[in-house]
Design a protein around this motif. Structure first.
Motif, mmCIF file in Angstrom:
data_model
loop_
_atom_site.group_PDB
_atom_site.id
_atom_site.type_symbol
_atom_site.label_atom_id
_atom_site.label_comp_id
_atom_site.label_asym_id
_atom_site.label_seq_id
_atom_site.Cartn_x
_atom_site.Cartn_y
_atom_site.Cartn_z
ATOM 1 N N TYR A 235 22.626 21.953 -51.733
ATOM 2 C CA TYR A 235 21.902 23.210 -51.536
ATOM 3 C C TYR A 235 20.422 23.049 -51.881
ATOM 4 N N ILE A 236 20.133 22.430 -53.000
ATOM 5 C CA ILE A 236 18.742 22.210 -53.411
ATOM 6 C C ILE A 236 18.011 21.352 -52.375
ATOM 7 N N CYS A 237 18.651 20.281 -51.924
ATOM 8 C CA CYS A 237 18.017 19.403 -50.926
ATOM 9 C C CYS A 237 17.742 20.163 -49.635
ATOM 10 N N LYS A 238 18.685 20.994 -49.210
ATOM 11 C CA LYS A 238 18.502 21.785 -47.993
ATOM 12 C C LYS A 238 17.348 22.774 -48.165
ATOM 13 N N ARG A 239 17.272 23.423 -49.316
ATOM 14 C CA ARG A 239 16.194 24.383 -49.576
ATOM 15 C C ARG A 239 14.823 23.724 -49.597
ATOM 16 N N PHE A 240 14.772 22.445 -50.014
ATOM 17 C CA PHE A 240 13.494 21.733 -50.084
ATOM 18 C C PHE A 240 13.203 20.914 -48.831
ATOM 19 N N SER B 283 25.893 21.956 -55.220
ATOM 20 C CA SER B 283 24.617 22.420 -55.789
ATOM 21 C C SER B 283 23.464 21.509 -55.389
ATOM 22 N N PHE B 284 23.686 20.209 -55.465
ATOM 23 C CA PHE B 284 22.640 19.242 -55.104
ATOM 24 C C PHE B 284 22.311 19.345 -53.615
#
Length: 65
Positions: free
Chosen positions: A28-33, A25-26
């Motif tokens: 994924y968030i880093c990749k999206r940002f 999850s973390f």
């Protein structure tokens, strides 16, 4: 910057592996940002040999990574 066949932008942003933080999850968030490259934390070979569920769960890597 280039690592093997992967070419990154000039000011690439990498996510460092952090124990018990860099779960899927973390990452994924880093990749999206905007992180250019994400990675999981180090995995204990002893944990894999003993088939520990926590070590095996760290091997789950998604396509976006």
């Amino acid at each position: 910057m280039k690592i093997g066949d992967i070419e990154f932008r000039k000011e690439a942003l990498f996510l460092a592996p952090m124990e018990d933080v860099t779960d899927p999850s973390f990452r994924y968030i880093c990749k999206r940002f905007g992180a250019d490259m994400v990675t999981t934390e180090f995995i204990s070979s002893d944990g894999l040999i003993r088939d520990a569920w926590k070590s095996r769960a760290k091997l789950n890597i998604n396509d976006f990574e």
